[in-house]
Write an enzyme that holds these catalytic residues in place. Structure first.
Site, PDB file in Angstrom:
ATOM      1  N   CYS A 142      51.663 -11.090 -29.347  1.00 48.72           N
ATOM      2  CA  CYS A 142      53.046 -11.383 -29.721  1.00 48.72           C
ATOM      3  C   CYS A 142      53.723 -10.221 -30.446  1.00 48.72           C
ATOM      4  CB  CYS A 142      53.123 -12.680 -30.512  1.00 48.72           C
ATOM      5  SG  CYS A 142      54.749 -13.495 -30.363  1.00 48.72           S
ATOM      6  N   HIS A 236      50.886 -17.323 -26.839  1.00 50.38           N
ATOM      7  CA  HIS A 236      49.858 -17.633 -27.829  1.00 50.38           C
ATOM      8  C   HIS A 236      48.788 -18.552 -27.234  1.00 50.38           C
ATOM      9  CE1 HIS A 236      51.678 -15.861 -31.427  1.00 50.38           C
ATOM     10  NE2 HIS A 236      52.849 -16.250 -30.933  1.00 50.38           N
ATOM     11  N   GLU A 238      45.865 -18.708 -27.957  1.00 52.77           N
ATOM     12  CA  GLU A 238      44.935 -19.113 -29.013  1.00 52.77           C
ATOM     13  C   GLU A 238      45.363 -20.380 -29.737  1.00 52.77           C
ATOM     14  OE1 GLU A 238      48.019 -16.833 -31.344  1.00 52.77           O
ATOM     15  OE2 GLU A 238      47.140 -16.748 -29.341  1.00 52.77           O
TER      16      GLU A 238
END
Length: 334
Positions: A142, A236, A238
């Site tokens: 990001c 994202h 994760e």
């Protein structure tokens, strides 16, 4: 700074052949042919997300890898986060002596209008230079991805008319080992106020691996002779199932407290229909009677698992492939 002792690679890494600067490396059982991987996590997320981000990437990287934790000294910290960092983390100055096989660099919550004005920008770009000059395979997440391409190739991020927040179908647009064994399209969470122009990335030699019609580039890579490939994520993968919900509640709280001007939009393609109805009703009340007293009325049922939390499988596949790549490079260097 942390030493968890000897470790092995996670099981079931894919069998892939990669071109590593002219030397082909194949593997099907990397735990038997490569040394234990030592992966660095440079965690620059704000205090409220520091430990959660550490947990998220630790889960994706796997317990069988020797994970070393680092953070930039210039990211502002409160006393609790500082105590955690002092106990478990090293600063970026320790990266050079850590013997890392690969590195993950997280983003940070944007504060400045211009990325170069962020207090951590000089230190972060120094890490980018170190990784490039030492051929350390690095994955940038990001805002860290935005900072890296700005520094390396002068590609400016652009502000979005509204925040990209939600879960979006991202389709593979290139055949690459990082995507081996993965579906042609996977859901990926995105949460960002800025975007990188796809045309500029491709013009500067970046290769787009995955994108979305709704939010643009998701995953891309920079490959240069003499240096390890750099992997960039605007999304994202994760994130845990409730991360977007926690971010939405945080942003709604900031609106109620007068810390932001506009009421946040709901994350897209995320909540159940029932949760959307409750949250829309609360947002209408918040806009009409903006007050900190409304914190207590936030619909807690909206924090239950959302409708579309199925991105974890794709995230695990991406990181398995990336770790397999790092394993192959480590085996060649051994």
């Amino acid at each position: 700074m942390l030493d968890h002792g000897p470790s092995i690679l996670p099981a079931n890494l894919p069998a892939v052949t990669l071109d590593l600067g002219g030397s082909a490396a194949s593997w099907s059982e990397p735990a038997r042919v490569a040394p234990a991987l030592r992966i660095g996590l440079l965690n620059n997320m704000p205090d409220s997300a520091l430990v959660q981000t550490e947990r998220q990437f630790r889960r994706l990287i796997g317990s069988g890898v020797d994970l070393r934790l680092f953070s930039l000294e210039t990211v502002p910290r409160g006393p609790l986060a500082r105590a955690h960092l002092d106990r478990f983390y090293a600063t970026e100055g320790a990266l050079a002596g850590a013997g890392l096989d690969a590195l993950v660099v997280t983003g940070a919550e944007p504060r400045a209008r211009q990325l170069a004005d962020e207090p951590f920008f000089p230190a972060l770009t120094a890490v980018v230079d170190w990784a490039a000059s030492n051929a350390v395979p690095t994955l940038f997440s990001c805002l860290a991805a935005h900072a890296a391409v700005l520094h390396l190739d002068h590609i400016e991020r652009r502000p979005l008319p509204a925040k990209h927040s939600g879960v979006y179908a991202c389709a593979a647009v290139a055949d690459h080992p990082l995507l081996a064994g993965m579906p042609a399209s996977v859901p990926v969470p995105h949460s960002r106020w800025n975007d990188l122009p796809e045309a500029e990335l491709t013009a500067r030699g970046y290769r787009i691996l995955r994108r979305s019609d709704a939010v643009g580039v998701d995953l891309f890579i920079r490959e240069r002779a003499g240096s390890a490939p750099m992997v960039f994520l605007q999304g994202h993968p994760e994130y845990e199932g409730d991360t977007l919900a926690r971010e939405y509640r945080r942003d709604m709280g900031r609106f109620l407290d007068g810390e932001r001007e506009t009421c946040p939009a709901l994350p897209e393609n995320y909540y159940t229909d029932q949760s959307v109805r409750h949250l829309d009703a609360f947002a209408a009340t918040a806009r009409a009677y903006r007050s900190s007293a409304l914190h207590a009325d936030f619909p807690t049922m909206a924090e239950t698992p959302p409708r579309l939390a199925g991105w974890q499988e794709g995230a695990a596949g991406l990181f398995r492939n990336w770790l397999a790549f790092a394993s192959a490079r480590a085996a060649l260097a051994a």
